[in-house]
Design an enzyme around this catalytic site. Structure first.
Site, short mmCIF file in Angstrom:
data_model
loop_
_atom_site.label_atom_id
_atom_site.label_comp_id
_atom_site.label_asym_id
_atom_site.label_seq_id
_atom_site.Cartn_x
_atom_site.Cartn_y
_atom_site.Cartn_z
N ARG A 17 14.45 53.72 1.58
CA ARG A 17 13.40 52.76 1.24
C ARG A 17 12.87 52.03 2.48
O ARG A 17 13.48 52.07 3.55
CB ARG A 17 13.94 51.74 0.24
CG ARG A 17 15.17 51.01 0.75
CD ARG A 17 15.83 50.15 -0.30
NE ARG A 17 17.05 49.57 0.23
CZ ARG A 17 17.59 48.44 -0.20
NH1 ARG A 17 17.02 47.77 -1.18
NH2 ARG A 17 18.71 47.99 0.33
N SER A 58 27.96 34.93 -3.19
CA SER A 58 27.19 33.71 -3.02
C SER A 58 27.56 32.77 -4.17
O SER A 58 28.30 33.16 -5.09
CB SER A 58 25.69 34.01 -3.06
OG SER A 58 25.34 34.50 -4.35
N ASP A 99 24.98 39.13 5.78
CA ASP A 99 25.66 40.26 6.42
C ASP A 99 26.22 39.85 7.77
O ASP A 99 27.31 40.29 8.16
CB ASP A 99 24.70 41.43 6.59
CG ASP A 99 24.15 41.94 5.26
OD1 ASP A 99 24.91 41.97 4.28
OD2 ASP A 99 22.95 42.28 5.22
#
Length: 304
Positions: A91, A186, A255
């Site tokens: 993508r 998160s 990340d």
């Protein structure tokens, strides 16, 4: 010998970051200052670990001309990589910074549909990886079963490697209690796991510790944005505040945080120091331009 860290990216991307004077619906939006980076959770982790001087290998599912472009960019950055060929093309994700409003717009495709053969080939590559840590980060593209990361965790455990995971949704919940050593949710993801809002720090620390005690993972690294991060272990819970910097982008910050934490733990730093390194990497990423742009000198300066 340096600890070997292999990262897994099932849904890599060509990340395009650009600026626009103004983003308006129905108008042709002219962009400038374009920047291309190899993207996808595990790839970002490998790039940051490499930038910090660690020993990383990026294992990625790669297809089409976009996949080859990702490989070329990794080579240019001197990040070791190994590709598992897939039928579909990788993508392209687009981030546009609107100068008139200061807002950032992110357009993220779901990715190519993988076949059962693609999935089997990726797991075979995971089984062949010679690693002390296997870090899986990012979304699962269409066609990949929700328990895919759980299977990867089992393979890593069988080979004596520690498995770290950063994902969301069904892929996250299907991986709980599957041998994950480190889980990085998160706050929104933590709340999805426990089934309720957890908005104050003591409750967040308590819920993270409960997940560890329940066997969801051996360690929980809960990222809280401007409120810093929590690292929950079997014997204690550590919280550190965020490092204050001016933010330019959020792409790859999580990340980068994970990369710093894994590297710190791999180097056997005390958990408090590993968490501090993680926060410095995240701070360096948010004040950069592009995806996970972290430089060792900048991280070291943030740690002083």
């Amino acid at each position: 010998m340096a600890v070997r860290i292999t990262t897994l990216t099932v849904n890599p991307a060509v990340d395009l970051a650009a600026q626009a004077a103004s983003v308006q619906p129905g108008h042709k939006v002219r962009t400038f200052g374009e920047r291309y980076d190899p993207g996808g959770g595990g790839i970002n982790v490998a790039r940051v670990v490499t930038a910090l001087g660690g020993n990383a290998l990026a294992l990625l599912a790669s297809g089409g001309v976009t996949g080859r472009f990702v490989e070329e960019m990794l080579t240019a950055e001197k990040v070791p990589w190994r590709a598992v060929r897939i039928q579909g093309a990788c993508r392209i994700s687009v981030t546009v910074h609107d100068q008139s409003s200061g807002l950032e717009y992110r357009f993220v495709p779901r990715g190519p549909e993988l076949t059962s053969s693609d999935c089997a080939n990726i797991l075979e590559a995971v089984a062949a990886a010679d690693a002390d840590w296997l870090v899986a980060s990012g979304s699962l593209p269409p066609g990949v079963p929700a328990d895919f990361y759980g299977k990867a965790a089992g393979i890593a455990a069988a080979r004596g490697a520690r498995f770290a995971l950063d994902t969301s949704g069904a892929a996250l919940t299907a991986s709980l209690q599957r041998g994950v050593h480190l889980l990085k949710p998160s706050l929104t993801e933590l709340e999805a796991i426990v089934g309720r809002k957890v908005r104050d720090l003591p409750s967040q620390m308590e819920q993270a510790k409960r997940l560890v005690e329940a066997g969801a993972a051996q360690m929980i690294a809960l990222t809280l944005g401007a409120d810093g991060a929590i690292l929950a272990m079997t014997d204690r819970v550590v919280h550190r505040p965020a490092i204050g910097v001016s933010q330019r982008t959020g792409v790859g910050a999580g990340d980068s945080f994970l990369a710093g934490l894994i590297l710190g733990l791999a180097e056997q730093r005390p958990p408090e120091d590993a968490l501090r390194l993680a926060l410095a990497c995240g701070a360096a990423a948010v004040r950069g331009v592009g995806t996970a742009q972290v430089r060792r000198e900048e991280v070291e300066a943030l740690l002083t």
